[in-house]
Design an enzyme around this catalytic site. Structure first.
Site, PDB file in Angstrom:
ATOM      1  N   GLY A 103       0.811  -1.180  -0.038  1.00  0.00           N
ATOM      2  CA  GLY A 103      -0.129  -0.011   0.123  1.00  0.00           C
ATOM      3  C   GLY A 103       0.659   1.248   0.102  1.00  0.00           C
TER       4      GLY A 103
ATOM      5  CD  GLU B  48       3.579   8.977  -9.371  1.00  0.00           C
ATOM      6  OE1 GLU B  48       4.409   8.721  -8.203  1.00  0.00           O
ATOM      7  OE2 GLU B  48       3.185  10.089  -9.331  1.00  0.00           O
TER       8      GLU B  48
ATOM      9  CG  HIS C 131       3.342   0.662  -5.364  1.00  0.00           C
ATOM     10  ND1 HIS C 131       3.483   1.826  -4.658  1.00  0.00           N
ATOM     11  CD2 HIS C 131       3.971  -0.329  -4.761  1.00  0.00           C
ATOM     12  CE1 HIS C 131       4.196   1.485  -3.466  1.00  0.00           C
ATOM     13  NE2 HIS C 131       4.435   0.267  -3.439  1.00  0.00           N
TER      14      HIS C 131
ATOM     15  CD  GLN D 172       7.502  -7.284   3.519  1.00  0.00           C
ATOM     16  OE1 GLN D 172       6.695  -8.194   3.312  1.00  0.00           O
ATOM     17  NE2 GLN D 172       8.198  -6.489   2.980  1.00  0.00           N
TER      18      GLN D 172
ATOM     19  CG  ASP E 256      12.266  -3.541  -3.565  1.00  0.00           C
ATOM     20  OD1 ASP E 256      12.910  -2.914  -2.532  1.00  0.00           O
ATOM     21  OD2 ASP E 256      11.208  -3.064  -3.657  1.00  0.00           O
TER      22      ASP E 256
HETATM   23  O1  PAF Z   1       7.875  -5.055  -2.362  1.00  0.00           O
HETATM   24  C1  PAF Z   1       6.918  -4.995  -1.245  1.00  0.00           C
HETATM   25  O2  PAF Z   1       6.023  -3.960  -1.426  1.00  0.00           O
HETATM   26  C2  PAF Z   1       6.636  -6.016  -0.562  1.00  0.00           C
HETATM   27  O3  PAF Z   1       8.098  -6.675   0.072  1.00  0.00           O
HETATM   28  C3  PAF Z   1       5.825  -7.209  -0.935  1.00  0.00           C
HETATM   29  C4  PAF Z   1       6.412  -8.032  -2.227  1.00  0.00           C
HETATM   30  C5  PAF Z   1       4.415  -6.831  -1.255  1.00  0.00           C
HETATM   31  C6  PAF Z   1       5.663  -8.403  -0.072  1.00  0.00           C
HETATM   32  O4  PAF Z   1       5.073  -7.950   1.327  1.00  0.00           O
END
Ligand code: PAF
Length: 305
Positions: free
Chosen positions: A25, A29, A31, A55, A144
């Site tokens: 969330g 841009e 995403h 995480q 990433d």
């Molecule tokens: O890149 C991210 O936003 C997160 O690591 C993911 C892949 C949604 C996993 O929680």
């Protein structure tokens, strides 16, 4: 646009080939580019929105993570998503969990040692999302880089059907890679942080001109960062795209990645170096022409920027 809360419901509303964009969330841009890539190749586009506690490796980070479902649904719909799967914690982690996904070796370098447990949390949640959503194609940002490599390997090793697709970085108009954390930078920190992009672009130029020695490519990055004394660099590493193995020279598809602190904000960035025509071509990502939605009225920057 549908908002779903369970895997069952999500699978039920999907038709035809499914493109999947997992997110935590607070969209920017970067995403939206994933959603657009999914839109172009699939009948149904599902974006998940789940802030995965597994995480987070730093105290307070999880609590501080910005959340705004209404804003994200609006942005996702405008970019072409059909479904936003926004599960509660109980749907993702019902009861005590005895199983975790651990991808060996690929997390030994770079982000791995700096963020203990992070990639186990990522691999576990992504495995659960892929198993529950059952997409044909899943889209992850090249920003990433190590996460992308780990997810690709995990999907292959665990025989998840469907492909994992990497999408180029989106940068702000001045070159800073988009990250929700950019809003925490003061204007001086932001100015200094631009040296990261300049360094990577200098190394990208060198690689395209035939430089192969890692020391020279890394040196090109430090050459820019060195002038900005307030940046504290954690690593600048050239690693293979598939196994995230540090390389002495550029002799296979690789990424040159870095992490650095600007004040209290940790930034990561990279250029992917892809093989083409007997040499290497750098994926520098794209640049926005306008101000990011991060700085809009509903963004965490609240109009700063
Ligand atoms: O890149 C991210 O936003 C997160 O690591 C993911 C892949 C949604 C996993 O929680």
């Amino acid at each position: 646009m549908r908002i779903t809360k369970t895997f069952f419901e999500t699978r039920l509303v999907a038709t035809g080939e499914v493109g999947f964009v997992p997110t935590m969330g607070f969209l920017h841009e970067g995403h939206l580019a994933l959603i657009e890539a999914a839109r172009a190749a699939n009948e149904t586009v599902i974006m998940s929105l789940f802030v995965n506690p597994l995480q987070f490796d730093r105290d307070g980070d999880l609590a501080r993570y910005p959340r705004d479902l209404e804003r994200d649904v609006e942005l996702a719909a405008a970019a072409g998503a059909d479904v936003v799967f926004a599960p509660e914690l109980e749907e993702m982690y019902p009861g005590e969990q005895f199983t975790r996904v651990n991808v060996n070796r690929l997390s030994d370098e770079m982000e791995g040692p700096n963020r203990p447990g992070h990639f186990e949390g990522v691999a576990t949640v992504v495995a659960k999302l892929l198993a529950g959503v059952q997409p044909d194609r899943s889209y992850f940002g090249r920003k990433d880089a190590q996460q992308l490599a780990i997810v690709k390997r995990m999907a292959a090793d665990l025989s998840f059907p469907g492909s994992i697709i990497g999408v180029p970085i989106v940068r702000e108009s001045d070159g800073l890679a988009l990250s929700s954390r950019n809003v925490f930078l003061s204007s001086q920190e932001r100015e200094e942080a631009l040296a990261l992009n300049r360094g990577l672009m200098a190394a990208a130029d060198a690689a395209e001109q035939g430089v192969r020695r890692t020391s020279e490519l890394v040196g090109a990055v430090h050459g820019e960062i060195g002038t900005e004394s307030n940046l504290s660099v954690e690593y600048v590493t050239l690693a293979s795209q598939d196994l995230v193995e540090p390389l002495d020279e550029l002799d296979r598809p690789a990424f040159l990645a870095l992490a650095a602190w600007s004040g209290k904000t940790r930034l990561i960035d990279n250029v992917h170096l892809d093989e083409a025509n007997g040499g290497f071509v750098a994926d520098r990502g794209g640049r926005l022409e306008t101000t990011s939605v991060l700085y809009g009225p509903g963004g965490p920057g609240g109009g700063r920027g």
